[in-house]
Every structure is written in structure tokens, then in C-alpha cells.
Design an enzyme around this catalytic site. Structure first.
Site, mmCIF file in Angstrom:
data_model
loop_
_atom_site.group_PDB
_atom_site.id
_atom_site.type_symbol
_atom_site.label_atom_id
_atom_site.label_comp_id
_atom_site.label_asym_id
_atom_site.label_seq_id
_atom_site.Cartn_x
_atom_site.Cartn_y
_atom_site.Cartn_z
ATOM 1 N N SER A 21 0.849 -1.201 0.000
ATOM 2 C CA SER A 21 0.000 0.000 0.000
ATOM 3 C C SER A 21 0.876 1.239 0.000
ATOM 4 C CB SER A 21 -0.926 -0.037 1.219
ATOM 5 O OG SER A 21 -1.913 0.957 1.111
ATOM 6 N N ASN A 22 0.342 2.378 0.399
ATOM 7 C CA ASN A 22 1.107 3.626 0.473
ATOM 8 C C ASN A 22 0.538 4.461 1.626
ATOM 9 O OD1 ASN A 22 -0.977 5.590 -0.559
ATOM 10 N ND2 ASN A 22 -0.942 4.128 -2.255
ATOM 11 N N PRO A 23 1.266 5.521 2.039
ATOM 12 C CA PRO A 23 0.840 6.209 3.271
ATOM 13 C C PRO A 23 -0.244 7.279 3.103
ATOM 14 C CG PRO A 23 3.027 6.934 2.607
ATOM 15 C CD PRO A 23 2.561 6.003 1.556
ATOM 16 N N ALA A 24 -0.990 7.275 2.003
ATOM 17 C CA ALA A 24 -2.032 8.305 1.834
ATOM 18 C C ALA A 24 -3.016 8.263 3.007
ATOM 19 C CB ALA A 24 -2.780 8.069 0.526
ATOM 20 N N ALA A 88 -4.887 7.655 -3.828
ATOM 21 C CA ALA A 88 -3.527 7.237 -4.186
ATOM 22 C C ALA A 88 -3.618 5.760 -4.576
ATOM 23 C CB ALA A 88 -2.595 7.437 -3.000
#
Ligand code: C5P
Length: 213
Positions: A21-24, A88
Site C-alpha cells: 500500500s502507500n501512506p495516503a 492514491a
């Protein structure tokens, strides 16, 4: 007006206990949803996993993966006047293994490209629909923003540089670019200010596509 907003990251599961995943945080999308409700619009918020409470009165559609987000967005896109695509979206996904991957040895992951949801909307968009994209770039913000706007057939794009800190710590460089090439520097704006600005600027063209500034 009926407005579709996407927010948050997507999760791409590797196995039953792990994901990429990503930190959005989803904050801008949720602020936009609240601002839209305040202005009396019908809001559909399609969101990846976040820690935020959906604002009261919005139609909330939780999703996890990019492909789930694509399915929900494409379902409602024909009915809406405007899409704010703040999500994101993970660019890639691994193959899902039904059994937990053993951690003793290293593994090689092959990542497959995810659909570009906004590009699909751009290709299918009617002239009266407004598309707003969001991009994170660390170099050549204007050039990259204009390229993405062209490639995804957007009306507006907000380009942020996550590494830039303005006079006030924590403020990001933010440039708002229109299809006609107008660039407005929003670097000193808070996310609340940005959500108000986007509503003030982006919706006027729904009823009159030739008024795009
Ligand atoms: O990742 P990229 O810089 O191309 O993102 C620009 C815009 O495209 C964002 O609004 C993002 O939500 C959207 N996007 C998408 N589907 C993807 C990747 C990005 O809709 N797979």
C-alpha cells in the site's frame, strides 16, 4: 450537482496477512466530501482504507484494492457531473497467494500493473463532465502536471511536491493547473483552503464547458 470523490490508498494483498500500500491518509478527499455536502451537492465518496469518519450525508462506498475502486467508480461515473480523483491508487498488484507465504526465505514478487482509473474516465467522459486529477511529483511539477492532464484528458490537476517545505513547516508545494494552461500556486493553502478553492474553481464549468479558465 452529483459529485464523485475518491480518497485514500488502495491495498493490494499478497496473501491473507500481508498487503502492499502507500501512506495516503485520505484527508483531502474527506475534506472535499464535507465541503461538497456543505454546499448542498450529492456526494459519493469511494474510499480505500483510512482512519477517517466519512462526513455525514455522503454516500460512502468503502473499497480495498485498485480493481475494486475501478469497478465502483466506473459504475457511478456516467451519472456524475464531476470527479475529484484524490485516491492514491497503487500502481501495481502482486499475485494473491491463498496460503500465507513462509517468511524464512526471501521471495521474488512479480507486480502487475493496475488499471488507470482516471484515464478510463477521461476516455469515456462527456463534455459536460469535469475531471480533476491529483499528482505527487518531486521534480518538474508544471511539466509533469500538464503531461498527466493531457494523457488522462483532465480539466484540472493539482500537483503536490511532498518534499517541499514552505515557510511554515508542514506546508507542501501545491500547484493547480487548468487545461488551458493557467497555473495557480496554492502552496500556502491548508487542505481545508484547497478543498474550498477546488469547489470554487472546478464546478463553474459543469453547466458551461466553454467557460474553462
Ligand atoms: O499516479 P499518478 O501520478 O498517475 O496519479 C495521477 C492521478 O491519476 C490521480 O488523480 C490518481 O488518483 C489517478 N490514478 C488512477 N489510477 C491509477 C493511478 C493513478 O486513477 N492506477
Amino acid at each position: 450537482m452529483k459529485i464523485l470523490i475518491t480518497a485514500g490508498p488502495t491495498r493490494e494483498w499478497l496473501d491473507p496477512v500481508r498487503f502492499i500500500s502507500n501512506p495516503a491518509t485520505g484527508r483531502l478527499g474527506y475534506l472535499l466530501a464535507a465541503e461538497g455536502r456543505k454546499r448542498g451537492h450529492d456526494i459519493i465518496l469511494v474510499s480505500g482504507p483510512t482512519r477517517l469518519e466519512p462526513p455525514a450525508g455522503v454516500v460512502f462506498v468503502p473499497v480495498e484494492s485498485a480493481r475494486q475502486m475501478e469497478e465502483k467508480v466506473l459504475q457511478v461515473f456516467p451519472e456524475v457531473d464531476c470527479l475529484f480523483m484524490t485516491a492514491a491508487v497503487s500502481d501495481w498488484r502482486p499475485r494473491f497467494r491463498r496460503n500465507k507465504i513462509k517468511h524464512k526465505k526471501g521471495i521474488k514478487l512479480t507486480l502487475f500493473p493496475n488499471p488507470d482509473i482516471l484515464s478510463v474516465c477521461g476516455k469515456n467522459k462527456r463534455p459536460d463532465q469535469v475531471l480533476i486529477g491529483f499528482a505527487l511529483e518531486t521534480r518538474n511539477l508544471i511539466e509533469e502536471g500538464k503531461r498527466k492532464m493531457r494523457e488522462k484528458r483532465l480539466d484540472y490537476i493539482l500537483v503536490n511536491d511532498p518534499n517541499f517545505f514552505g515557510k511554515e513547516k508542514g506546508r507542501h508545494a501545491s500547484l493547480f493547473i487548468s487545461r488551458k494552461g493557467k497555473v495557480i500556486d496554492l502552496s500556502n493553502y491548508s487542505k481545508e483552503d484547497i478543498s474550498r478553492f477546488l469547489f470554487d474553481h472546478c464546478l463553474t464549468i459543469c453547466n458551461n464547458p466553454s467557460s474553462l479558465s
